[in-house]
Design a protein around this motif. Structure first.
Motif, PDB file in Angstrom:
ATOM      1  N   ASN A 342       0.646  -1.157   0.201  1.00  0.00           N
ATOM      2  CA  ASN A 342       0.088   0.277   0.161  1.00  0.00           C
ATOM      3  C   ASN A 342       0.938   1.265   0.026  1.00  0.00           C
ATOM      4  O   ASN A 342       2.094   1.129  -0.100  1.00  0.00           O
ATOM      5  N   SER A 343       0.296   2.400   0.343  1.00  0.00           N
ATOM      6  CA  SER A 343       0.905   3.631   0.119  1.00  0.00           C
ATOM      7  C   SER A 343       1.942   3.944   1.511  1.00  0.00           C
ATOM      8  O   SER A 343       2.809   4.520   0.966  1.00  0.00           O
ATOM      9  N   ASP A 344       1.571   3.189   2.518  1.00  0.00           N
ATOM     10  CA  ASP A 344       2.463   3.264   3.498  1.00  0.00           C
ATOM     11  C   ASP A 344       3.690   2.484   3.355  1.00  0.00           C
ATOM     12  O   ASP A 344       4.316   2.135   4.246  1.00  0.00           O
ATOM     13  N   GLY A 345       3.833   1.583   2.406  1.00  0.00           N
ATOM     14  CA  GLY A 345       4.797   0.602   2.133  1.00  0.00           C
ATOM     15  C   GLY A 345       4.725  -0.555   2.968  1.00  0.00           C
ATOM     16  O   GLY A 345       5.578  -1.472   2.931  1.00  0.00           O
ATOM     17  N   LYS A 346       3.353  -0.933   3.347  1.00  0.00           N
ATOM     18  CA  LYS A 346       3.197  -2.175   4.126  1.00  0.00           C
ATOM     19  C   LYS A 346       2.271  -3.227   3.129  1.00  0.00           C
ATOM     20  O   LYS A 346       1.478  -2.669   2.295  1.00  0.00           O
ATOM     21  N   ALA A 347       2.477  -4.507   3.099  1.00  0.00           N
ATOM     22  CA  ALA A 347       1.777  -5.414   2.510  1.00  0.00           C
ATOM     23  C   ALA A 347       0.511  -5.790   3.203  1.00  0.00           C
ATOM     24  O   ALA A 347       0.248  -6.140   4.255  1.00  0.00           O
ATOM     25  N   GLU A 348      -0.704  -5.808   2.295  1.00  0.00           N
ATOM     26  CA  GLU A 348      -2.062  -6.190   2.690  1.00  0.00           C
ATOM     27  C   GLU A 348      -2.667  -7.099   1.781  1.00  0.00           C
ATOM     28  O   GLU A 348      -2.251  -6.985   0.376  1.00  0.00           O
ATOM     29  N   PRO A 349      -3.340  -8.013   2.106  1.00  0.00           N
ATOM     30  CA  PRO A 349      -3.693  -9.045   1.239  1.00  0.00           C
ATOM     31  C   PRO A 349      -4.902  -8.650   0.380  1.00  0.00           C
ATOM     32  O   PRO A 349      -5.876  -7.802   0.672  1.00  0.00           O
ATOM     33  N   ARG A 350      -4.963  -9.136  -0.941  1.00  0.00           N
ATOM     34  CA  ARG A 350      -6.015  -8.735  -1.854  1.00  0.00           C
ATOM     35  C   ARG A 350      -6.328 -10.006  -2.837  1.00  0.00           C
ATOM     36  O   ARG A 350      -5.479 -10.884  -3.224  1.00  0.00           O
ATOM     37  N   THR A 351      -7.546 -10.039  -3.014  1.00  0.00           N
ATOM     38  CA  THR A 351      -8.189 -11.316  -3.742  1.00  0.00           C
ATOM     39  C   THR A 351      -8.125 -10.713  -5.389  1.00  0.00           C
ATOM     40  O   THR A 351      -8.491  -9.907  -5.590  1.00  0.00           O
ATOM     41  N   VAL A 352      -7.481 -11.834  -6.154  1.00  0.00           N
ATOM     42  CA  VAL A 352      -7.580 -11.212  -7.376  1.00  0.00           C
ATOM     43  C   VAL A 352      -7.750 -12.687  -8.194  1.00  0.00           C
ATOM     44  O   VAL A 352      -7.982 -13.814  -7.669  1.00  0.00           O
ATOM     45  N   LYS A 353      -8.421 -12.467  -9.532  1.00  0.00           N
ATOM     46  CA  LYS A 353      -8.784 -13.385 -10.469  1.00  0.00           C
ATOM     47  C   LYS A 353      -7.433 -13.745 -11.362  1.00  0.00           C
ATOM     48  O   LYS A 353      -7.201 -12.684 -12.192  1.00  0.00           O
ATOM     49  N   VAL A 354      -7.165 -14.981 -11.625  1.00  0.00           N
ATOM     50  CA  VAL A 354      -6.079 -15.254 -12.399  1.00  0.00           C
ATOM     51  C   VAL A 354      -6.580 -15.865 -13.574  1.00  0.00           C
ATOM     52  O   VAL A 354      -7.304 -16.704 -13.749  1.00  0.00           O
ATOM     53  N   GLY A 355      -5.734 -15.511 -14.767  1.00  0.00           N
ATOM     54  CA  GLY A 355      -6.201 -16.249 -16.228  1.00  0.00           C
ATOM     55  C   GLY A 355      -4.935 -17.081 -16.460  1.00  0.00           C
ATOM     56  O   GLY A 355      -5.045 -18.215 -15.688  1.00  0.00           O
ATOM     57  N   LEU A 356      -4.367 -16.752 -17.631  1.00  0.00           N
ATOM     58  CA  LEU A 356      -3.281 -17.827 -17.979  1.00  0.00           C
ATOM     59  C   LEU A 356      -2.124 -17.493 -16.963  1.00  0.00           C
ATOM     60  O   LEU A 356      -1.625 -16.614 -16.406  1.00  0.00           O
ATOM     61  N   ASN A 357      -1.611 -18.927 -16.636  1.00  0.00           N
ATOM     62  CA  ASN A 357      -0.403 -19.086 -15.561  1.00  0.00           C
ATOM     63  C   ASN A 357       0.413 -20.088 -16.114  1.00  0.00           C
ATOM     64  O   ASN A 357       0.279 -21.315 -16.250  1.00  0.00           O
ATOM     65  N   ASN A 358       1.753 -19.661 -16.690  1.00  0.00           N
ATOM     66  CA  ASN A 358       2.658 -20.477 -17.283  1.00  0.00           C
ATOM     67  C   ASN A 358       3.706 -20.797 -16.399  1.00  0.00           C
ATOM     68  O   ASN A 358       4.741 -21.383 -16.572  1.00  0.00           O
ATOM     69  N   ASN A 359       3.526 -20.748 -14.953  1.00  0.00           N
ATOM     70  CA  ASN A 359       4.393 -20.746 -13.762  1.00  0.00           C
ATOM     71  C   ASN A 359       5.616 -19.997 -13.835  1.00  0.00           C
ATOM     72  O   ASN A 359       6.560 -20.190 -12.825  1.00  0.00           O
ATOM     73  N   VAL A 360       5.671 -19.065 -14.635  1.00  0.00           N
ATOM     74  CA  VAL A 360       6.589 -18.012 -14.574  1.00  0.00           C
ATOM     75  C   VAL A 360       5.987 -16.544 -14.370  1.00  0.00           C
ATOM     76  O   VAL A 360       6.359 -15.801 -13.460  1.00  0.00           O
ATOM     77  N   ASN A 361       5.101 -16.204 -15.225  1.00  0.00           N
ATOM     78  CA  ASN A 361       4.148 -15.267 -15.028  1.00  0.00           C
ATOM     79  C   ASN A 361       2.466 -15.593 -15.328  1.00  0.00           C
ATOM     80  O   ASN A 361       2.201 -16.555 -15.704  1.00  0.00           O
ATOM     81  N   ALA A 362       1.970 -15.013 -14.532  1.00  0.00           N
ATOM     82  CA  ALA A 362       0.416 -15.324 -14.368  1.00  0.00           C
ATOM     83  C   ALA A 362      -0.274 -14.032 -14.875  1.00  0.00           C
ATOM     84  O   ALA A 362      -0.151 -12.791 -14.502  1.00  0.00           O
ATOM     85  N   GLN A 363      -1.536 -14.012 -15.762  1.00  0.00           N
ATOM     86  CA  GLN A 363      -2.179 -13.164 -16.024  1.00  0.00           C
ATOM     87  C   GLN A 363      -3.450 -12.779 -14.720  1.00  0.00           C
ATOM     88  O   GLN A 363      -4.063 -13.723 -14.538  1.00  0.00           O
ATOM     89  N   LEU A 365      -6.594 -11.013 -13.972  1.00  0.00           N
ATOM     90  CA  LEU A 365      -7.934 -10.442 -14.834  1.00  0.00           C
ATOM     91  C   LEU A 365      -8.750  -9.427 -13.815  1.00  0.00           C
ATOM     92  O   LEU A 365      -9.252  -8.831 -14.608  1.00  0.00           O
ATOM     93  N   GLU A 366      -8.423  -9.512 -12.734  1.00  0.00           N
ATOM     94  CA  GLU A 366      -9.411  -8.678 -11.655  1.00  0.00           C
ATOM     95  C   GLU A 366      -8.682  -8.551 -10.597  1.00  0.00           C
ATOM     96  O   GLU A 366      -7.748  -9.510 -10.178  1.00  0.00           O
ATOM     97  N   GLY A 367      -8.896  -7.541  -9.895  1.00  0.00           N
ATOM     98  CA  GLY A 367      -8.249  -7.410  -8.496  1.00  0.00           C
ATOM     99  C   GLY A 367      -6.890  -6.279  -8.464  1.00  0.00           C
ATOM    100  O   GLY A 367      -6.507  -5.863  -7.557  1.00  0.00           O
ATOM    101  N   LEU A 368      -6.266  -6.007  -9.411  1.00  0.00           N
ATOM    102  CA  LEU A 368      -4.879  -5.401  -9.435  1.00  0.00           C
ATOM    103  C   LEU A 368      -4.956  -4.314 -10.793  1.00  0.00           C
ATOM    104  O   LEU A 368      -5.685  -4.568 -11.750  1.00  0.00           O
ATOM    105  N   SER A 369      -4.240  -3.117 -10.435  1.00  0.00           N
ATOM    106  CA  SER A 369      -4.162  -2.314 -11.567  1.00  0.00           C
ATOM    107  C   SER A 369      -2.650  -2.217 -11.997  1.00  0.00           C
ATOM    108  O   SER A 369      -1.892  -2.523 -11.162  1.00  0.00           O
TER     109      SER A 369
END
Length: 399
Positions: A342-363, A365-369
């Motif tokens: 976050n803006s304070d430099g702290k980590a906070e959990p967030r739920t995202v929707k994942v698309g294509l995942n090749n075990n190196v990078n993951a797509q 779909l929702e939850g991140l900008s």
């Protein structure tokens, strides 16, 4: 004010400042920097692919052999020559075959002459039969003479038929001898390039037991790649899928094509003996051959080269992605938890929707900008720094 008072006040101020700094360092320490490595969510090309090792081979390769025995009188091609179908590539000493042809032709002429003699005999016998028939009708000859003339005519006809059969047999012998003579001239069965010279000029070949190979021709305008696909991956591939490969000599260049077919059985089926009553198990890895063809106009691809093959299962262009190492647990709905800074430099959990995942990078779909940073590792390795960028499209091995 006396100088000794100013000195005392200055020393006292320095002591108070030092005490204040000590109290702040002991009781009010600076907050520790986060002990994790982060990476930004960014746009990248992703793909999911099956990796395989392949071997290059000619699209079509033919071993050109000799069906006639004898000494190779001349070899008309050299290694690397391009030849056309029907072109003379070698010639075997044909004296023996020429003699055989002349012998067969002489035998044919002999039986043809015999046919003329038998036909004349037949004509004479038929005339004698007609006279005997006339005399018998006029009661001027006995029936015995008539029957003798009739038998002679039938015998003459049988002799003519036998000679005609012998002529057919002699014609077949001539055709076979002429064919054997033609075998002394070795012609190219296909358009191609001479990739091997197995026999040399002056060498004697014997075709009585097996057909000896003189040269090998291959079509190199198209190259076939035989890729070994593991049994764990073969269920995910099918003909028509996009494929690209690289060779060891030019790892920066990709050759793109499609998968033509996947062979139904591994190469071991050519040697393994199978039984319906016994089942054998082996710890040896099983690989199935996937075949793909690629044009080779510049002849850069050569037989037996090694190829690093990627069979593309899925791909996505310029999608929001993060390193797969940043993905956490998956819930029942298939959504994944990631740690976002976050803006304070702290980590906070967030739920995202994942698309294509090749075990190196993951797509994502929702939850991140784009630009948001996610935690990749809780304990950074030596030399690691925050600001690690996600990898783009995975290059093939050797790139």
């Amino acid at each position: 004010m006396p100088k000794n008072k100013i000195l005392r006040y200055s020393l006292a101020a320095l002591v108070l400042l030092a005490l204040a700094i000590a109290v702040k360092l002991v009781f009010f320490p600076a907050p520790k920097k986060p002990d994790y490595v982060t990476a930004p969510a960014a746009l990248a090309d992703l793909e999911q692919a099956v990796l395989a090792t392949g071997t290059l081979q000619a699209f079509k390769q033919v071993s050109v052999g000799a069906q006639a025995s004898g000494q190779i009188k001349s070899l008309e091609v050299a290694l690397g020559d391009t030849v056309k179908k029907g072109q003379l590539v070698a010639e075997i000493d044909s004296l023996t075959q020429q003699n055989s042809l002349q012998t067969a032709e002489a035998a044919l002429a002999n039986v043809q002459a015999q046919l003329l003699f038998k036909q004349a005999t037949l004509k004479q016998a038929e005339l004698a039969f007609q006279r005997a028939q006339t005399l018998l009708a006029a009661d001027a000859s006995s029936r015995a003479d008539f029957e003798t003339a009739d038998a002679a005519a039938h015998t003459a006809r049988a002799d003519v038929a036998a000679i005609q059969a012998q002529i057919t047999q002699a014609q077949i012998a001539v055709s076979t001898a002429r064919l054997n003579l033609g075998y002394t001239q070795i012609l190219a069965p296909i358009d191609g390039v001479v990739v091997a010279l197995v026999a040399l000029e002056g060498q004697t070949v014997n075709a009585n037991q097996s057909t000896p190979t003189i040269i090998k021709l291959a079509r190199l305008d198209t190259i076939t790649v035989k890729a070994q696909i593991s049994e764990a991956d073969v269920v995910r591939v099918k003909p028509g899928q996009k494929v690209y490969f690289t060779i060891l000599g030019a790892p920066e260049k990709r050759y793109t094509t499609t998968l033509r077919t996947v062979e139904p059985a591994p190469d071991s089926i050519l040697t393994d003996s199978t039984s319906s009553t016994t089942t054998t198990t082996s710890a040896t890895a099983i690989y199935y051959n996937g075949l793909l063809d690629v044009p080779n106009p510049d002849s850069q691809l050569r037989i037996s080269m090694t190829a690093q093959v990627n069979i593309v299962l899925n791909e996505a262009k310029q999608v929001l992605s993060i390193p797969s190492a940043a993905l956490g647990e998956r819930d029942r709905q298939g959504r994944v938890t990631v740690q976002v800074v976050n803006s304070d430099g702290k980590a906070e959990p967030r739920t995202v929707k994942v698309g294509l995942n090749n075990n190196v990078n993951a797509q994502i779909l929702e939850g991140l900008s784009a630009g948001e940073r996610v935690v990749v590792s809780e304990a950074p390795a030596a030399g690691a720094s925050s600001g690690t960028s996600p990898r783009g499209m995975r290059p093939p091995p050797g790139m």
